[in-house]
Design a protein around this motif. Sequence first.
Motif, PDB file in Angstrom:
ATOM      1  N   VAL A   1       0.845  -1.200   0.000  1.00 43.38           N
ATOM      2  CA  VAL A   1       0.000   0.000   0.000  1.00 43.38           C
ATOM      3  C   VAL A   1       0.878   1.247   0.000  1.00 43.38           C
ATOM      4  O   VAL A   1       0.607   2.222  -0.731  1.00 43.38           O
ATOM      5  N   ARG A   2       1.933   1.238   0.796  1.00 47.40           N
ATOM      6  CA  ARG A   2       2.851   2.375   0.836  1.00 47.40           C
ATOM      7  C   ARG A   2       3.458   2.642  -0.537  1.00 47.40           C
ATOM      8  O   ARG A   2       3.526   3.794  -0.998  1.00 47.40           O
ATOM      9  N   GLU A   3       3.885   1.562  -1.221  1.00 42.69           N
ATOM     10  CA  GLU A   3       4.493   1.739  -2.538  1.00 42.69           C
ATOM     11  C   GLU A   3       3.476   2.227  -3.565  1.00 42.69           C
ATOM     12  O   GLU A   3       3.824   2.988  -4.481  1.00 42.69           O
ATOM     13  N   ALA A   4       2.222   1.805  -3.429  1.00 45.08           N
ATOM     14  CA  ALA A   4       1.179   2.284  -4.333  1.00 45.08           C
ATOM     15  C   ALA A   4       0.948   3.781  -4.146  1.00 45.08           C
ATOM     16  O   ALA A   4       0.758   4.523  -5.129  1.00 45.08           O
ATOM     17  N   ILE A   5       0.972   4.256  -2.893  1.00 44.34           N
ATOM     18  CA  ILE A   5       0.780   5.684  -2.626  1.00 44.34           C
ATOM     19  C   ILE A   5       1.969   6.484  -3.165  1.00 44.34           C
ATOM     20  O   ILE A   5       1.798   7.547  -3.782  1.00 44.34           O
ATOM     21  N   ARG A   6       3.167   5.997  -2.957  1.00 45.14           N
ATOM     22  CA  ARG A   6       4.357   6.696  -3.438  1.00 45.14           C
ATOM     23  C   ARG A   6       4.351   6.827  -4.957  1.00 45.14           C
ATOM     24  O   ARG A   6       4.809   7.833  -5.505  1.00 45.14           O
ATOM     25  N   ALA A   7       3.849   5.798  -5.652  1.00 40.42           N
ATOM     26  CA  ALA A   7       3.854   5.821  -7.116  1.00 40.42           C
ATOM     27  C   ALA A   7       2.565   6.375  -7.703  1.00 40.42           C
ATOM     28  O   ALA A   7       2.476   6.580  -8.920  1.00 40.42           O
ATOM     29  N   GLY A   8       1.558   6.601  -6.857  1.00 41.64           N
ATOM     30  CA  GLY A   8       0.288   7.107  -7.359  1.00 41.64           C
ATOM     31  C   GLY A   8      -0.479   6.079  -8.165  1.00 41.64           C
ATOM     32  O   GLY A   8      -1.170   6.431  -9.139  1.00 41.64           O
ATOM     33  N   CYS A   9      -0.404   4.810  -7.771  1.00 41.27           N
ATOM     34  CA  CYS A   9      -1.073   3.721  -8.492  1.00 41.27           C
ATOM     35  C   CYS A   9      -2.333   3.298  -7.745  1.00 41.27           C
ATOM     36  O   CYS A   9      -2.306   3.126  -6.522  1.00 41.27           O
ATOM     37  N   ASP A  10      -3.405   3.097  -8.477  1.00 41.06           N
ATOM     38  CA  ASP A  10      -4.629   2.607  -7.856  1.00 41.06           C
ATOM     39  C   ASP A  10      -4.422   1.182  -7.345  1.00 41.06           C
ATOM     40  O   ASP A  10      -3.733   0.378  -7.981  1.00 41.06           O
ATOM     41  N   LEU A  11      -5.053   0.861  -6.210  1.00 41.84           N
ATOM     42  CA  LEU A  11      -4.975  -0.471  -5.619  1.00 41.84           C
ATOM     43  C   LEU A  11      -6.123  -1.331  -6.134  1.00 41.84           C
ATOM     44  O   LEU A  11      -7.271  -0.884  -6.176  1.00 41.84           O
ATOM     45  N   VAL A  12      -5.805  -2.563  -6.511  1.00 41.57           N
ATOM     46  CA  VAL A  12      -6.823  -3.470  -7.044  1.00 41.57           C
ATOM     47  C   VAL A  12      -6.653  -4.845  -6.401  1.00 41.57           C
ATOM     48  O   VAL A  12      -5.648  -5.525  -6.643  1.00 41.57           O
ATOM     49  N   PRO A  13      -7.606  -5.300  -5.583  1.00 44.30           N
ATOM     50  CA  PRO A  13      -7.518  -6.652  -5.008  1.00 44.30           C
ATOM     51  C   PRO A  13      -8.010  -7.713  -5.987  1.00 44.30           C
ATOM     52  O   PRO A  13      -8.940  -7.480  -6.759  1.00 44.30           O
ATOM     53  N   ILE A  14      -7.380  -8.867  -5.946  1.00 45.07           N
ATOM     54  CA  ILE A  14      -7.766 -10.015  -6.772  1.00 45.07           C
ATOM     55  C   ILE A  14      -7.905 -11.224  -5.864  1.00 45.07           C
ATOM     56  O   ILE A  14      -6.984 -11.531  -5.088  1.00 45.07           O
ATOM     57  N   TYR A  15      -9.033 -11.897  -5.951  1.00 47.46           N
ATOM     58  CA  TYR A  15      -9.164 -13.166  -5.216  1.00 47.46           C
ATOM     59  C   TYR A  15      -9.252 -14.307  -6.221  1.00 47.46           C
ATOM     60  O   TYR A  15     -10.065 -14.290  -7.147  1.00 47.46           O
ATOM     61  N   ASN A  16      -8.374 -15.301  -6.017  1.00 45.58           N
ATOM     62  CA  ASN A  16      -8.281 -16.461  -6.913  1.00 45.58           C
ATOM     63  C   ASN A  16      -8.996 -17.647  -6.283  1.00 45.58           C
ATOM     64  O   ASN A  16      -8.463 -18.317  -5.396  1.00 45.58           O
ATOM     65  N   PHE A  17     -10.202 -17.903  -6.720  1.00 45.56           N
ATOM     66  CA  PHE A  17     -10.969 -19.016  -6.172  1.00 45.56           C
ATOM     67  C   PHE A  17     -10.375 -20.351  -6.632  1.00 45.56           C
ATOM     68  O   PHE A  17      -9.993 -20.515  -7.789  1.00 45.56           O
TER      69      PHE A  17
END
Length: 386
Positions: free
Chosen positions: A267-283
């Motif tokens: 999350v910290r690296e996403a904020i530093r780079a300005g990248c949206d966070l996207v969760p993926i769940y692999n059933f």
Amino acid sequence: MVCAQQVLSAGSKGVGTTPPNIDPAQSAGSDAPGYQPQWSLALASMWIPTVDISDEWAARFARFSDFMQDTLTTSMVTLWTTSPLWTLVLYIYLIVYVKALRTFLLLYLVYCFCDPRPYDGVGRRVASIQKLPLWKHVNAYFQPKMVFEAPLNAKAKYVFGSHPHGVISYVSQLVAGTTGLGIEAQVPGLVVRGVTMPATFAIPFFRDWALAMGCLSCDRSSIRRILSDRHHRLHQSLLVVVGGAEESMLAHEGSADLILLKRRGFVREAIRAGCDLVPIYNFNENSIYKLVNNQQGSLVHRFEMAIKSLFGFTILLFYGRNVFFTPFRTQLVSVVGRPIPVQRNYNPTEEEIKEYHDLYVEELKRVYIKYKPRYAPDAADIRFVA
């Protein structure tokens, strides 16, 4: 059958009488071309069995063809899933028994530890790998499917978090990289780089396959280079298996136990780079292999924790369909959640990180609860153990 009937018909012409119960009037015109008496057809059907051999052999050939195709598919998938093991065994065999290659192999081992490409944010990606026949067999075996909750922008950058880890994170390999079955195939123009533990790039031969697939090291400096603003990486996104080696020890079939609450670095690296966070769940990721019972306090659990404390990763005791570690057949479904917009900040505070992390956890829970009845109805409820 037709030949036998013609022989009987021809024989009837040489006999001057008509068999009993046959109207002589019916035999009139027997010399006409192509005529066959009805009584000869009746006798032929009684004396000669009517078996269509061509249909029987066609059915046998179809069954044999299906068997060979299934065997080939199973073999290719087994080679893919066990590639870290058999490539290491192959290297040891060559260096011990093939003296002519020993010097070259020792130099290659030194190169494996000195090669900077897994850490430079670029790697040695080979796009043509997605054209390999291997992925057709993987597709036939696992029938992977991707579900997107919202459209993704091919010109944007994202940090994808993949859950759960599973035994060896096979679904994450399909979702990221150049397999032709993942995000890049669904969103043309989007480049997704998967990251894995640095020890992967110390395994001879397999390391080069991982690099060609687009994998890079998961250390902090490597992640920051991947998300760098340099022109040749402007639209390069990141996929990280958040749970890591610790979560792999929880990969029991039907479980949904995740290591996430204490994992905030991505999350910290996403904020530093300005990248949206996207969760993926692999059933069904945890259904590919079955873990040996490793409850906390057991001998197996103590062994796995000891290996993890020494090397940063662990050696799991698991099994598959057979002694070759062929994975169990199950459909793999990856649900990509809605992107969480992130405001760029080069020096994010702990409160800011926690805020985005909480949003991420809630979105992941929503995805699991929504799609569990459809893709894993017998699985347990999602649980964050750490």
